[in-house]
Design a protein around this motif. Structure first.
Motif, mmCIF file in Angstrom:
data_model
loop_
_atom_site.group_PDB
_atom_site.id
_atom_site.type_symbol
_atom_site.label_atom_id
_atom_site.label_comp_id
_atom_site.label_asym_id
_atom_site.label_seq_id
_atom_site.Cartn_x
_atom_site.Cartn_y
_atom_site.Cartn_z
ATOM 1 N N LEU A 79 -46.965 -100.726 69.254
ATOM 2 C CA LEU A 79 -47.726 -100.185 68.133
ATOM 3 C C LEU A 79 -46.767 -99.662 67.066
ATOM 4 C CD1 LEU A 79 -50.439 -98.173 70.098
ATOM 5 C CD2 LEU A 79 -50.664 -100.449 69.113
ATOM 6 N N LYS A 80 -47.178 -99.748 65.827
ATOM 7 C CA LYS A 80 -46.352 -99.302 64.719
ATOM 8 C C LYS A 80 -46.294 -97.774 64.699
ATOM 9 C CE LYS A 80 -45.870 -99.708 59.695
ATOM 10 N NZ LYS A 80 -46.455 -100.271 58.451
ATOM 11 N N PRO A 81 -45.112 -97.171 64.552
ATOM 12 C CA PRO A 81 -45.017 -95.705 64.520
ATOM 13 C C PRO A 81 -45.717 -95.125 63.292
ATOM 14 C CG PRO A 81 -42.908 -96.699 63.926
ATOM 15 C CD PRO A 81 -43.788 -97.817 64.405
ATOM 16 N N ASP A 119 -43.462 -90.651 55.599
ATOM 17 C CA ASP A 119 -42.836 -91.627 54.711
ATOM 18 C C ASP A 119 -41.680 -92.281 55.460
ATOM 19 O OD1 ASP A 119 -41.879 -93.143 52.657
ATOM 20 O OD2 ASP A 119 -41.079 -91.454 51.493
ATOM 21 N N LEU A 120 -42.005 -93.263 56.299
ATOM 22 C CA LEU A 120 -40.976 -93.878 57.139
ATOM 23 C C LEU A 120 -39.933 -94.613 56.306
ATOM 24 C CD1 LEU A 120 -43.087 -95.218 60.152
ATOM 25 C CD2 LEU A 120 -41.985 -93.006 59.833
ATOM 26 N N GLU A 144 -38.850 -96.478 73.074
ATOM 27 C CA GLU A 144 -38.407 -96.916 71.760
ATOM 28 C C GLU A 144 -37.435 -98.074 71.936
ATOM 29 O OE1 GLU A 144 -37.057 -94.051 68.995
ATOM 30 O OE2 GLU A 144 -38.573 -92.591 69.500
ATOM 31 N N PRO A 145 -37.570 -99.117 71.123
ATOM 32 C CA PRO A 145 -36.697 -100.262 71.268
ATOM 33 C C PRO A 145 -35.240 -99.972 70.944
ATOM 34 C CG PRO A 145 -38.055 -100.461 69.302
ATOM 35 C CD PRO A 145 -38.561 -99.289 70.066
ATOM 36 N N GLN A 146 -34.968 -98.813 70.369
ATOM 37 C CA GLN A 146 -33.595 -98.412 70.120
ATOM 38 C C GLN A 146 -33.459 -96.949 70.493
ATOM 39 O OE1 GLN A 146 -33.409 -99.365 65.960
ATOM 40 N NE2 GLN A 146 -33.957 -97.318 65.351
ATOM 41 N N LEU A 198 -30.958 -95.547 57.662
ATOM 42 C CA LEU A 198 -31.770 -95.413 58.865
ATOM 43 C C LEU A 198 -32.924 -96.401 58.781
ATOM 44 C CD1 LEU A 198 -31.961 -91.524 59.223
ATOM 45 C CD2 LEU A 198 -30.390 -93.098 60.361
ATOM 46 N N VAL A 199 -33.027 -97.289 59.754
ATOM 47 C CA VAL A 199 -34.078 -98.309 59.757
ATOM 48 C C VAL A 199 -35.105 -97.951 60.825
ATOM 49 C CG1 VAL A 199 -34.617 -100.741 60.008
ATOM 50 C CG2 VAL A 199 -32.416 -100.054 59.021
ATOM 51 N N PRO A 200 -36.316 -97.567 60.443
ATOM 52 C CA PRO A 200 -37.342 -97.232 61.439
ATOM 53 C C PRO A 200 -37.670 -98.455 62.302
ATOM 54 C CG PRO A 200 -37.987 -96.497 59.248
ATOM 55 C CD PRO A 200 -36.810 -97.392 59.074
ATOM 56 N N PRO A 201 -37.976 -98.268 63.580
ATOM 57 C CA PRO A 201 -38.371 -99.408 64.416
ATOM 58 C C PRO A 201 -39.702 -99.979 63.951
ATOM 59 C CG PRO A 201 -38.767 -97.342 65.571
ATOM 60 C CD PRO A 201 -38.013 -96.994 64.319
#
Length: 244
Positions: A41-43, A128-129, A202-204, A222-225
């Protein structure tokens, strides 16, 4: 007397034999399968952790200095567009700072070298990701706080776990169908469900960093998952039956 006793025992055994025959009936064969499921699912939000650190000769002075620094930090964070209700204390501690041995030996009074530190860790929540990196850069540009880490989460944590459990049940049923077909039997009643744990993943790994204050605010890459993954396990038990 002995003949009467033997006859009574024989009669008792004869009466008990039907019950013994019933308890020795063959056990219904079963199959037990462990299923594993995942859901992505999207955070919905990001949590940034920053710390405000101060030092002073006494506990009272260290606490007072930290309180003043924290007030400046809160004003700066709110000036970046973060609502007051989205900022909270994650941890606060006051501790003794032991001076190095060489400094203690040079000092006539060890109390002169003794200091106390105060650390106030704040949790900042933002939705605000795409702007997380910019926010982290603004924090690093401040000399009053240190950016420590960032993590991502969902508003409805149970949704991810429930979807993973549903997928685990489907996986167990699929496996059971394969086993039953290969063995030439059919699945009967579902007689047992043993719930496993559903865990977010979390995938990371959680991003952690500790940097010196920047001269000017620059966005941190910083790249959000894209998604947060949840996993679940379940054990299902079916009776087996002959194919019709």
């Amino acid at each position: 007397m002995r003949l009467a006793l033997a006859a009574a025992l024989g009669l008792a055994l004869g009466l008990a034999s039907p019950a013994l025959a019933q308890t020795s009936a063959p056990r219904q064969p079963t199959i037990s399968v462990m299923g594993t499921g995942e859901a992505e699912l999207k955070p919905d939000f990001a949590n940034l952790f920053v710390s405000v650190e101060t030092e002073a000769p006494t506990v009272a002075q260290a606490s007072a200095a930290n309180s003043a620094a924290t007030e400046r930090v809160l004003a700066r964070i709110q000036g970046l567009g973060i609502k007051k209700e989205d900022i909270q204390t994650a941890n606060f501690q006051v501790f003794k700072i032991e001076p190095p041995m060489e400094k203690m030996s040079l000092s006539r009074d060890s109390k002169d070298a003794l200091k106390f530190g105060a650390t106030h860790q704040l949790l900042i929540k933002t939705r605000d990701l795409d702007g997380v990196g910019k926010l982290a850069g603004e924090i690093l540009a401040s000399g009053d706080m240190t950016f420590q880490s960032v993590s991502f989460g969902l508003d409805r944590q149970e949704e991810g776990g429930d979807k993973a459990r549903e997928a685990a049940v489907r996986d167990a049923k699929r496996q059971a169908d394969v086993y039953a077909a290969a063995a030439g039997v059919a699945l009967g009643r579902l007689i047992e469900i043993r719930d496993g744990s559903a865990q977010p993943f979390e995938p990371q790994p959680e991003m952690r960093m500790r940097m010196a204050a920047a001269k000017s605010a620059q966005a941190i890459p910083l790249v959000p998952p894209a998604t947060l993954r949840y996993t679940a396990n379940v054990q299902l038990v079916w009776e087996l039956a002959q194919k019709p």
